[in-house]
Design a protein around this motif. Structure first.
Motif, PDB file in Angstrom:
ATOM      1  N   ASP A  49      48.632  33.991  36.297  1.00 39.72           N
ATOM      2  CA  ASP A  49      49.592  34.957  36.847  1.00 39.72           C
ATOM      3  C   ASP A  49      49.631  36.220  35.993  1.00 39.72           C
ATOM      4  OD1 ASP A  49      50.647  33.767  39.181  1.00 39.72           O
ATOM      5  OD2 ASP A  49      51.919  32.439  37.990  1.00 39.72           O
ATOM      6  N   GLU A  52      46.531  38.343  36.390  1.00 42.95           N
ATOM      7  CA  GLU A  52      46.496  39.059  37.661  1.00 42.95           C
ATOM      8  C   GLU A  52      47.441  40.255  37.650  1.00 42.95           C
ATOM      9  OE1 GLU A  52      45.557  37.159  41.668  1.00 42.95           O
ATOM     10  OE2 GLU A  52      47.747  37.299  41.759  1.00 42.95           O
ATOM     11  N   LYS A  57      41.985  39.808  35.596  1.00 41.23           N
ATOM     12  CA  LYS A  57      41.201  38.886  36.416  1.00 41.23           C
ATOM     13  C   LYS A  57      42.134  38.262  37.440  1.00 41.23           C
ATOM     14  CE  LYS A  57      37.469  35.479  35.810  1.00 41.23           C
ATOM     15  NZ  LYS A  57      36.404  36.420  36.195  1.00 41.23           N
ATOM     16  N   ASP A  58      41.622  38.018  38.637  1.00 40.45           N
ATOM     17  CA  ASP A  58      42.492  37.450  39.669  1.00 40.45           C
ATOM     18  C   ASP A  58      42.878  36.014  39.326  1.00 40.45           C
ATOM     19  OD1 ASP A  58      40.717  35.422  41.430  1.00 40.45           O
ATOM     20  OD2 ASP A  58      39.467  37.122  40.871  1.00 40.45           O
ATOM     21  N   TYR A  59      43.933  35.546  39.964  1.00 39.25           N
ATOM     22  CA  TYR A  59      44.522  34.232  39.659  1.00 39.25           C
ATOM     23  C   TYR A  59      43.484  33.111  39.722  1.00 39.25           C
ATOM     24  CZ  TYR A  59      47.656  30.192  40.016  1.00 39.25           C
ATOM     25  OH  TYR A  59      48.280  28.987  39.813  1.00 39.25           O
TER      26      TYR A  59
END
Length: 410
Positions: A49, A52, A57-59
């Motif tokens: 979390d 993000e 970096k995305d979850y």
């Protein structure tokens, strides 16, 4: 200073205890082992979390650490021959008995789809590699473990199409002969999102007029089967349970369909159904399909239906969640009647429990032979915890019962 130091240590200990502790029911088997295991998963989720939010970096990219840390290189040994291949352009790992004698009796085969919410997981994780080897040695079977593409890089229906292409390819007589497989003894199986793919493939395959070889069985391990009602009693009861809290399952569903975060927020509110899916809500009416003992004190309320708006989630994901290839529970009885015999495993402390229970009810009503195994002390993902340091006794019991069913029914 001594008192201040002691106070700091005491406060740190209290905060650590508060963070580690999860409200796990006492009925859960090996409760404290699960609490400690969940602490790792929650820490990683918090880091994902944070990453993000910062745009690092995305979850799901961070959560893929679980896949990497569990990774193994599937290799052959004295009992199991392992090969990495491509079936109709899809990566698979094929496990088969090391003894390749064409004169022996034709073998069973299990096509297996791993779990991970269509976003995580791999055939090359230790628990899946270990399970495949047990299926080979105990069933004298060929196991095809499917490395389907994952979200968010690839959205529905890519995962289903990969799964379907593998099964169609394997069920060709020439391919079955290559692996000494009996055409009448092939099953699809999977856990969680993999159970979703197995159920969907079984449904679509028997509707294909060109398909000559059909499946003998489907084995669904705590499967996820519908996206229309994310407020069933099990979603409410287990919304904060390890290993799959409601928020994470909703995130998996939304990422499966789109990277548009508006869908996630709509699904969290259970306000994501469009008018075109309204007619399908009857198939997930848990007041009709859920045994009374599992309804407890919950009262059924149909999820609201909302019109598509420019500010809301796009209509494409809404159409996808009403697609039976994504939500196998949504097919009419006429489709269920010709399905192969089924094994369905459910766990009491799992948000997906009621999906499996409703499917069992509907399959039996349609005349399908079903073996339902429910674990009152079980939790989501339990079957995969067979290796140190997260080695649960219930995982070994689940594995033994699952393989025993395949021995008797495949």
């Amino acid at each position: 200073m001594r008192f201040e130091g002691f106070a700091v240590v005491l406060l740190a200990g209290a905060l650590t205890s508060y963070y580690v502790y999860s409200p796990v029911p006492s009925e859960v088997e090996e409760k404290w082992k699960l609490v400690l295991t969940d602490c790792f998963f929650r820490t990683l989720s918090h880091l994902a979390d944070f990453s993000e939010v910062l745009g690092l970096k995305d979850y799901m990219g961070v959560m893929m650490f679980i896949t990497f840390v569990e990774g193994v290189v599937p290799v052959s040994d004295e009992r199991v021959l392992v090969s990495e291949e491509q079936f109709d352009g899809v990566e698979v790992v094929v496990y088969q008995p090391a003894q390749q004698d064409a004169s022996v009796e034709l073998r069973r085969a299990v096509i297996y789809f791993h779990g991970g919410g269509w976003c995580l997981g791999s055939t090359r994780m230790g628990p899946y590699d270990q399970l495949a080897r047990k299926l080979v040695t105990e069933l004298n079977a060929v196991v095809v473990s499917v490395e389907y593409r994952l979200a968010p890089a690839h959205h529905f229906p890519v995962q289903f199409e990969d799964a379907y292409h593998v099964v169609k390819h394997f069920l060709q007589n020439s391919v079955l002969s290559q692996y000494y497989v009996d055409p009448g003894r092939v099953a699809v199986s999977g856990d969680s999102a993999g159970g979703n793919l197995a159920a969907a493939v079984a449904q679509q395959l028997q509707q294909d007029p060109d398909q000559k070889v059909q499946l003998k069985a489907q084995a669904l391990l705590y499967p996820v089967l519908q996206a229309l009602d994310l407020n069933t009693p099990s979603y409410q009861q287990n919304q904060h349970m390890p290993i799959l809290p409601r928020t994470l399952m909703v995130r998996f569903w939304s990422e499966y369909f789109t990277s548009d975060k508006r869908l996630f927020h709509a699904m969290m509110a259970n306000a994501h159904n469009s008018p075109e899916s309204a007619t399908l809500l009857k198939f997930v009416n848990w007041s009709a399909f859920l045994p009374e003992s599992f309804r407890q004190a919950y009262n059924y309320t149909a999820p609201p239906v909302v019109e598509n708006e420019s500010s809301g989630p796009s209509s494409s994901p809404q159409r996808s969640m009403a697609d039976p290839r994504a939500s196998p529970l949504l097919v009419p009885d006429s489709v269920l009647r010709s399905l192969p015999k089924a094994y369905v495993l459910t766990c009491e402390y799992d948000v997906l429990r009621d999906d499996g229970l409703m499917y069992v009810t509907r399959l039996r009503s349609a005349g399908v032979e079903v073996t339902h195994q429910h674990y009152p002390g079980g939790f989501h993902g339990a079957l995969m915890f067979t290796m140190w340091p997260s080695d649960f006794e219930i995982a070994h019991r689940m594995t033994e019962n699952y393989i025993r069913w395949l021995q008797l029914n495949l």
